[in-house]
Design a protein around this motif. Structure first.
Motif, PDB file in Angstrom:
ATOM      1  N   THR A 163       0.849  -1.174  -0.021  1.00 44.83           N
ATOM      2  CA  THR A 163      -0.113  -0.110   0.010  1.00 44.83           C
ATOM      3  C   THR A 163       0.901   1.325   0.191  1.00 44.83           C
ATOM      4  O   THR A 163       2.244   1.194   0.635  1.00 44.83           O
ATOM      5  N   PRO A 164       0.455   2.207  -0.584  1.00 42.91           N
ATOM      6  CA  PRO A 164       1.121   3.827  -0.215  1.00 42.91           C
ATOM      7  C   PRO A 164       1.650   3.969   1.052  1.00 42.91           C
ATOM      8  O   PRO A 164       2.451   4.381   1.423  1.00 42.91           O
ATOM      9  N   TYR A 165       0.935   3.509   1.862  1.00 42.09           N
ATOM     10  CA  TYR A 165       1.339   3.637   3.527  1.00 42.09           C
ATOM     11  C   TYR A 165       2.257   3.021   3.945  1.00 42.09           C
ATOM     12  O   TYR A 165       3.531   3.514   4.522  1.00 42.09           O
ATOM     13  N   ILE A 166       2.490   1.642   3.401  1.00 42.92           N
ATOM     14  CA  ILE A 166       3.774   0.963   3.720  1.00 42.92           C
ATOM     15  C   ILE A 166       4.910   1.340   3.102  1.00 42.92           C
ATOM     16  O   ILE A 166       6.018   1.474   3.398  1.00 42.92           O
ATOM     17  N   ARG A 167       4.576   1.777   1.555  1.00 44.07           N
ATOM     18  CA  ARG A 167       5.817   2.490   1.009  1.00 44.07           C
ATOM     19  C   ARG A 167       6.169   3.657   1.719  1.00 44.07           C
ATOM     20  O   ARG A 167       7.516   3.924   1.562  1.00 44.07           O
ATOM     21  N   GLY A 168       5.366   4.591   1.977  1.00 44.45           N
ATOM     22  CA  GLY A 168       5.877   5.746   2.867  1.00 44.45           C
ATOM     23  C   GLY A 168       6.627   5.572   4.150  1.00 44.45           C
ATOM     24  O   GLY A 168       7.633   6.156   4.490  1.00 44.45           O
ATOM     25  N   HIS A 169       6.177   4.168   4.843  1.00 46.27           N
ATOM     26  CA  HIS A 169       7.190   3.953   5.988  1.00 46.27           C
ATOM     27  C   HIS A 169       8.521   3.382   5.672  1.00 46.27           C
ATOM     28  O   HIS A 169       9.344   3.728   6.263  1.00 46.27           O
ATOM     29  N   ILE A 170       8.520   2.698   4.562  1.00 45.68           N
ATOM     30  CA  ILE A 170       9.776   2.058   3.972  1.00 45.68           C
ATOM     31  C   ILE A 170      10.617   3.239   3.584  1.00 45.68           C
ATOM     32  O   ILE A 170      11.592   3.371   4.182  1.00 45.68           O
ATOM     33  N   ALA A 171       9.970   4.255   2.999  1.00 51.42           N
ATOM     34  CA  ALA A 171      11.025   5.259   2.475  1.00 51.42           C
ATOM     35  C   ALA A 171      11.347   6.135   3.835  1.00 51.42           C
ATOM     36  O   ALA A 171      12.558   6.694   3.908  1.00 51.42           O
ATOM     37  N   GLY A 172      10.442   6.457   4.568  1.00 52.37           N
ATOM     38  CA  GLY A 172      10.689   7.082   5.762  1.00 52.37           C
ATOM     39  C   GLY A 172      11.670   6.414   7.104  1.00 52.37           C
ATOM     40  O   GLY A 172      12.806   7.181   7.396  1.00 52.37           O
ATOM     41  N   ALA A 173      11.678   5.167   6.750  1.00 52.26           N
ATOM     42  CA  ALA A 173      12.627   4.405   7.694  1.00 52.26           C
ATOM     43  C   ALA A 173      14.037   4.385   7.147  1.00 52.26           C
ATOM     44  O   ALA A 173      15.086   4.551   7.590  1.00 52.26           O
ATOM     45  N   SER A 174      13.916   4.523   5.751  1.00 49.67           N
ATOM     46  CA  SER A 174      15.343   4.694   5.020  1.00 49.67           C
ATOM     47  C   SER A 174      16.121   5.683   5.076  1.00 49.67           C
ATOM     48  O   SER A 174      17.325   5.962   5.322  1.00 49.67           O
ATOM     49  N   MET A 175      15.126   6.802   5.066  1.00 48.86           N
ATOM     50  CA  MET A 175      15.856   8.162   5.418  1.00 48.86           C
ATOM     51  C   MET A 175      16.217   8.298   6.712  1.00 48.86           C
ATOM     52  O   MET A 175      17.302   9.230   6.952  1.00 48.86           O
ATOM     53  N   ALA A 176      15.779   7.534   7.660  1.00 43.60           N
ATOM     54  CA  ALA A 176      16.013   7.618   9.040  1.00 43.60           C
ATOM     55  C   ALA A 176      17.251   6.909   9.361  1.00 43.60           C
ATOM     56  O   ALA A 176      17.726   7.120  10.515  1.00 43.60           O
ATOM     57  N   GLY A 177      17.885   6.221   8.355  1.00 43.51           N
ATOM     58  CA  GLY A 177      18.802   5.240   8.589  1.00 43.51           C
ATOM     59  C   GLY A 177      18.708   3.793   8.785  1.00 43.51           C
ATOM     60  O   GLY A 177      19.690   3.231   9.153  1.00 43.51           O
ATOM     61  N   ALA A 178      17.642   3.423   8.915  1.00 39.76           N
ATOM     62  CA  ALA A 178      17.318   1.949   9.067  1.00 39.76           C
ATOM     63  C   ALA A 178      17.978   1.230   7.997  1.00 39.76           C
ATOM     64  O   ALA A 178      17.989   1.404   6.884  1.00 39.76           O
ATOM     65  N   SER A 179      18.195   0.062   8.439  1.00 37.09           N
ATOM     66  CA  SER A 179      18.799  -1.140   7.405  1.00 37.09           C
ATOM     67  C   SER A 179      17.828  -1.532   6.522  1.00 37.09           C
ATOM     68  O   SER A 179      16.837  -1.624   6.979  1.00 37.09           O
ATOM     69  N   LEU A 180      18.344  -1.979   5.525  1.00 38.86           N
ATOM     70  CA  LEU A 180      17.087  -2.795   4.623  1.00 38.86           C
ATOM     71  C   LEU A 180      16.688  -4.168   5.406  1.00 38.86           C
ATOM     72  O   LEU A 180      15.486  -4.378   5.262  1.00 38.86           O
ATOM     73  N   THR A 181      17.385  -4.813   6.136  1.00 41.95           N
ATOM     74  CA  THR A 181      17.108  -5.934   6.780  1.00 41.95           C
ATOM     75  C   THR A 181      16.205  -5.572   7.982  1.00 41.95           C
ATOM     76  O   THR A 181      14.980  -6.415   8.148  1.00 41.95           O
ATOM     77  N   THR A 182      16.194  -4.664   8.712  1.00 44.60           N
ATOM     78  CA  THR A 182      15.479  -4.098   9.584  1.00 44.60           C
ATOM     79  C   THR A 182      14.092  -3.831   9.342  1.00 44.60           C
ATOM     80  O   THR A 182      13.169  -4.166   9.593  1.00 44.60           O
ATOM     81  N   ILE A 183      14.044  -3.056   8.132  1.00 47.55           N
ATOM     82  CA  ILE A 183      12.908  -2.646   7.397  1.00 47.55           C
ATOM     83  C   ILE A 183      12.127  -3.662   6.991  1.00 47.55           C
ATOM     84  O   ILE A 183      10.866  -3.871   7.208  1.00 47.55           O
ATOM     85  N   ALA A 184      12.674  -4.850   6.416  1.00 50.38           N
ATOM     86  CA  ALA A 184      12.112  -5.884   5.818  1.00 50.38           C
ATOM     87  C   ALA A 184      11.602  -6.567   7.003  1.00 50.38           C
ATOM     88  O   ALA A 184      10.374  -7.032   6.721  1.00 50.38           O
ATOM     89  N   ASN A 185      12.158  -7.038   7.782  1.00 49.06           N
ATOM     90  CA  ASN A 185      11.723  -7.634   9.233  1.00 49.06           C
ATOM     91  C   ASN A 185      10.549  -7.175   9.844  1.00 49.06           C
ATOM     92  O   ASN A 185       9.674  -7.676  10.003  1.00 49.06           O
ATOM     93  N   TYR A 186      10.637  -5.918   9.957  1.00 48.39           N
ATOM     94  CA  TYR A 186       9.555  -4.861  10.709  1.00 48.39           C
ATOM     95  C   TYR A 186       8.205  -4.996   9.750  1.00 48.39           C
ATOM     96  O   TYR A 186       7.152  -5.277  10.571  1.00 48.39           O
TER      97      TYR A 186
END
Length: 140
Positions: free
Chosen positions: A21-44
């Motif tokens: 959903t656009p909501y999850i895509r926004g979370h992914i983009a925000g977490a990436s900008m905040a410095g979270a790793s790809l693995t952390t975002i994927a697991n969350y």
């Protein structure tokens, strides 16, 4: 940890076949900008790491997080071919797909021709092709 939101997966396995959903895509983009790793975002979010990578790669092409339209496979039957098929149907409404393929000289399978005929609004009723909203001629 709070209960998962409707957008989050409730199991530990990555979700398959669902569109983000656009909501999850926004979370992914925000977490990436905040410095979270790809693995952390994927697991969350309960998605694969490659999905996170692809989502971030496609982010610039999206408008408000909406899905980018994919072109898909080109049709085997062109507009001219479809007109030839319909003309053949009108000349001989009881022709089979194989007869139509031979009469028109189209290089496509019978099943492809059948799908095109149905997409054009024709149905096989009472041993002949008729428009979906018409009824076949009554035999006297």
């Amino acid at each position: 940890m709070p209960p998962p939101t409707p957008e989050q997966s409730t199991n530990d396995k990555p979700m398959r076949g669902k569109e983000l959903t656009p909501y999850i895509r926004g979370h992914i983009a925000g977490a990436s900008m905040a410095g979270a790793s790809l693995t952390t975002i994927a697991n969350y979010h309960g998605i694969s790491k490659s999905t996170v990578q692809y989502t971030l790669k496609m982010q610039a092409k999206r408008n408000e997080g909406q899905t980018v339209v994919r072109t898909g496979r080109p049709s085997k039957i062109s507009g001219d071919d479809l007109r030839a098929i319909i003309a053949a149907l009108q000349r001989g409404p009881s022709m089979s797909c194989n007869d139509i393929r031979i009469a028109t000289g189209i290089d496509a399978s019978n099943h492809t021709i059948l799908r095109s005929i149905r997409r054009a609004g024709y149905d096989w009723k009472a041993s002949q092709w008729v428009r979906a909203n018409d009824t076949p001629a009554e035999k006297e």
